[in-house]
Design a protein around this motif. Structure first.
Motif, PDB file in Angstrom:
ATOM      1  N   VAL A 156       0.841  -1.206   0.100  1.00  0.00           N
ATOM      2  CA  VAL A 156       0.140  -0.001  -0.109  1.00  0.00           C
ATOM      3  C   VAL A 156       0.890   1.333  -0.031  1.00  0.00           C
ATOM      4  CG1 VAL A 156      -1.764  -1.287   1.134  1.00  0.00           C
ATOM      5  CG2 VAL A 156      -0.188   0.115   2.610  1.00  0.00           C
ATOM      6  N   PHE A 158       3.780   2.079  -1.781  1.00  0.00           N
ATOM      7  CA  PHE A 158       4.877   2.482  -2.881  1.00  0.00           C
ATOM      8  C   PHE A 158       4.105   2.902  -4.413  1.00  0.00           C
ATOM      9  CE2 PHE A 158       7.331   0.070   0.264  1.00  0.00           C
ATOM     10  CZ  PHE A 158       8.255   0.935   0.427  1.00  0.00           C
ATOM     11  N   ASN A 211       7.659  -0.549  11.948  1.00  0.00           N
ATOM     12  CA  ASN A 211       7.532   0.113  13.204  1.00  0.00           C
ATOM     13  C   ASN A 211       9.101   0.962  13.244  1.00  0.00           C
ATOM     14  OD1 ASN A 211       5.357   0.534  14.593  1.00  0.00           O
ATOM     15  ND2 ASN A 211       5.243  -1.691  14.680  1.00  0.00           N
ATOM     16  N   PHE A 214      10.108   3.544  11.177  1.00  0.00           N
ATOM     17  CA  PHE A 214       9.411   4.583  11.349  1.00  0.00           C
ATOM     18  C   PHE A 214      10.028   5.506  12.544  1.00  0.00           C
ATOM     19  CE2 PHE A 214       6.437   7.437  13.329  1.00  0.00           C
ATOM     20  CZ  PHE A 214       5.604   7.829  12.439  1.00  0.00           C
TER      21      PHE A 214
HETATM   22  N1  ACO Z   1      -4.069  -2.539   6.095  1.00  0.00           N
HETATM   23  C1  ACO Z   1      -4.807  -3.019   7.255  1.00  0.00           C
HETATM   24  N2  ACO Z   1      -3.874  -3.511   8.296  1.00  0.00           N
HETATM   25  C2  ACO Z   1      -2.646  -3.315   8.220  1.00  0.00           C
HETATM   26  C3  ACO Z   1      -2.082  -3.091   6.892  1.00  0.00           C
HETATM   27  C4  ACO Z   1      -2.757  -2.704   5.928  1.00  0.00           C
HETATM   28  N3  ACO Z   1      -2.383  -2.098   4.638  1.00  0.00           N
HETATM   29  N4  ACO Z   1      -0.799  -3.235   7.188  1.00  0.00           N
HETATM   30  C5  ACO Z   1      -0.269  -3.665   8.343  1.00  0.00           C
HETATM   31  N5  ACO Z   1      -1.530  -3.747   9.082  1.00  0.00           N
HETATM   32  C6  ACO Z   1      -1.775  -4.392  10.202  1.00  0.00           C
HETATM   33  C7  ACO Z   1      -0.878  -5.152  11.047  1.00  0.00           C
HETATM   34  O1  ACO Z   1      -0.778  -6.513  10.492  1.00  0.00           O
HETATM   35  C8  ACO Z   1      -1.094  -4.866  12.194  1.00  0.00           C
HETATM   36  O2  ACO Z   1      -1.918  -5.895  12.665  1.00  0.00           O
HETATM   37  P1  ACO Z   1      -1.898  -6.671  14.290  1.00  0.00           P
HETATM   38  O3  ACO Z   1      -1.836  -5.434  15.256  1.00  0.00           O
HETATM   39  O4  ACO Z   1      -3.061  -7.298  14.134  1.00  0.00           O
HETATM   40  O5  ACO Z   1      -0.629  -7.475  14.077  1.00  0.00           O
HETATM   41  C9  ACO Z   1      -1.562  -3.581  12.471  1.00  0.00           C
HETATM   42  O6  ACO Z   1      -1.971  -3.278  11.227  1.00  0.00           O
HETATM   43  C10 ACO Z   1      -0.502  -2.521  12.883  1.00  0.00           C
HETATM   44  O7  ACO Z   1       0.771  -2.695  12.199  1.00  0.00           O
HETATM   45  P2  ACO Z   1       1.892  -1.689  12.499  1.00  0.00           P
HETATM   46  O8  ACO Z   1       3.075  -2.262  11.339  1.00  0.00           O
HETATM   47  O9  ACO Z   1       2.340  -1.631  13.857  1.00  0.00           O
HETATM   48  O10 ACO Z   1       1.546  -0.410  11.948  1.00  0.00           O
HETATM   49  P3  ACO Z   1       2.126   1.039  12.035  1.00  0.00           P
HETATM   50  O11 ACO Z   1       1.402   1.938  12.817  1.00  0.00           O
HETATM   51  O12 ACO Z   1       3.687   0.915  12.230  1.00  0.00           O
HETATM   52  O13 ACO Z   1       2.010   1.573  10.440  1.00  0.00           O
HETATM   53  C11 ACO Z   1       3.401   1.742   8.670  1.00  0.00           C
HETATM   54  C12 ACO Z   1       2.579   0.760   9.237  1.00  0.00           C
HETATM   55  C13 ACO Z   1       2.674   2.667   7.913  1.00  0.00           C
HETATM   56  C14 ACO Z   1       4.333   1.082   7.614  1.00  0.00           C
HETATM   57  C15 ACO Z   1       4.393   2.515   9.455  1.00  0.00           C
HETATM   58  O14 ACO Z   1       5.105   1.643  10.306  1.00  0.00           O
HETATM   59  C16 ACO Z   1       5.363   3.322   8.587  1.00  0.00           C
HETATM   60  O15 ACO Z   1       4.890   4.351   7.917  1.00  0.00           O
HETATM   61  N6  ACO Z   1       6.839   3.091   8.724  1.00  0.00           N
HETATM   62  C17 ACO Z   1       7.612   3.856   7.855  1.00  0.00           C
HETATM   63  C18 ACO Z   1       7.893   3.083   6.701  1.00  0.00           C
HETATM   64  C19 ACO Z   1       8.683   4.015   5.600  1.00  0.00           C
HETATM   65  O16 ACO Z   1       8.580   4.973   5.613  1.00  0.00           O
HETATM   66  N7  ACO Z   1       9.320   3.242   4.983  1.00  0.00           N
HETATM   67  C20 ACO Z   1       9.962   3.637   3.706  1.00  0.00           C
HETATM   68  C21 ACO Z   1      11.237   3.860   4.089  1.00  0.00           C
HETATM   69  S1  ACO Z   1      11.943   4.855   2.486  1.00  0.00           S
HETATM   70  C22 ACO Z   1      12.763   3.568   1.503  1.00  0.00           C
HETATM   71  O17 ACO Z   1      13.759   3.389   1.644  1.00  0.00           O
HETATM   72  C23 ACO Z   1      11.906   2.666   0.785  1.00  0.00           C
END
Ligand code: ACO
Length: 318
Positions: A156, A158, A211, A214
């Protein structure tokens, strides 16, 4: 020594829009979850056969036009990408050939989402030392090719796209400073492994410990902003525009808050583009320039973090 100044910008997005609702029909997710956690509403996805170099070429031609610069005047081509068309030659060589440039240096920079910041910093060094006079610097990605479309936690996030700038030697101040960092100790937080699955890694697709990424992003960007201001002896109020890497609106908002900036001083495209990795900053920069928000003379802070981990900033006067 002359300064390195941005002479023109360009960008290009593939035609196909994929909304959160579209993704919710293929993986267990929802528009509400994606928007509230990331700020992303839709992203562009390259068509079949549409490559990173195709996107790069469109963005580059627009930047050359905006700069009033002929391709034959370019004496350095750098493409920041983590999704090259080929293992080799580099995408910069493919792009150079498309543009009819023959002879000057052309190479790719692989620093994932920090790639464009790295590439711009390198171009500035070439120009400041007199090794180049006009550099074409591109960030271009087809992240859709390395996303695991069955993994809702990453697919979701990229999108695909390209942005470009032409940087030229100038007597006027342009790029003021650049700050590049990396720490390979965090290599496994966010990675695409090409190791065989038997060795325990998913092969060829993005895996991410969201996480932890982040938390690292917020901490490193906080320190980076402080470093950039201190080196330039600037106050927060001296920065007119923040052009951040577009990964997550919550990370962007945290950096803006650290700078005491209102969100209307931040160029935000993550809602429409998602995370386009090395393309995200030049895409956002071009959007701010083209819609007239970023004006000549404005001080702009670009900052990014990404796989590596890598992180970095460029402070410039547009
Ligand atoms: N839809 C619904 N639920 C989801 C989704 C989704 N797309 N993705 C994960 N979940 C669920 C998980 O399974 C988890 O469920 P559980 O509690 O039952 O286990 C719950 O949502 C929470 O998941 P988390 O990973 O803890 O959610 P978080 O609040 O951390 O958000 C996110 C996830 C958006 C990815 C966040 O951690 C983030 O933005 N991190 C930074 C990522 C980033 O910037 N990456 C790019 C770096 S740049 C590069 O070099 C490519």
């Amino acid at each position: 020594m002359s300064y390195a100044r941005v002479l023109g910008t360009g960008s290009f997005l593939p035609e196909r829009v994929v909304t959160n609702a579209d993704l919710a029909s293929t993986v267990d997710t929802s528009d509400e979850w994606i928007v509230s956690r990331t700020g992303i509403r839709e992203r562009r996805i390259a068509g079949p056969g549409e490559t990173t170099c195709d996107l790069a070429e469109r963005a580059a031609r627009q930047a050359l036009d905006a700069a009033g610069c002929l391709a034959s005047e370019i004496d350095l081509v750098i493409v920041a990408t983590t999704t090259p068309d080929r293992v080799f030659p580099g995408t910069a060589c493919l792009l150079q050939e498309r543009l009819g440039i023959h002879g000057p240096a052309a190479f790719d920079v692989q620093a994932v989402c920090t790639g464009f910041v790295y590439a711009l910093a390198i171009a500035e060094k070439f120009i400041r030392t007199g090794s180049a006079k006009r550099a074409l610097v591109v960030g271009a990605e087809t992240m859709s090719r390395i996303v695991d479309w069955n993994d809702r936690s990453t697919c979701v996030l990229f999108g695909d796209g390209a942005g470009a700038v032409v940087v030229g030697a100038s007597d006027e101040q342009g790029i003021l400073s650049s700050h590049l960092h990396a720490d390979g100790a965090y290599k496994d937080l966010l990675t695409v492994s090409t190791e065989t699955p038997e060795r325990g890694a998913a092969s060829g697709r993005i895996t991410m410990r969201g996480n932890e990424v982040f938390r690292m992003a917020v901490t490193t960007l906080d320190a980076l902003v402080g470093e950039t201001l201190a080196v330039n002896d600037l106050k927060k109020a001296d920065i007119r525009w923040l052009v951040p890497h577009q990964a997550n609106i919550r990370i962007i908002a945290a950096t803006a808050k650290r700078l005491g900036m209102a969100m209307d001083q931040v160029i935000v495209t993550v809602d429409r583009h998602g995370n386009t990795s090395a393309a995200s900053i030049p895409l956002a920069f071009d959007s701010g320039v083209r819609d007239g928000r970023i004006q000549r003379g404005d001080v702009v802070l670009m900052e990014a973090f990404g796989g590596g981990l890598t992180w970095g900033s460029v402070l410039l006067r547009y």
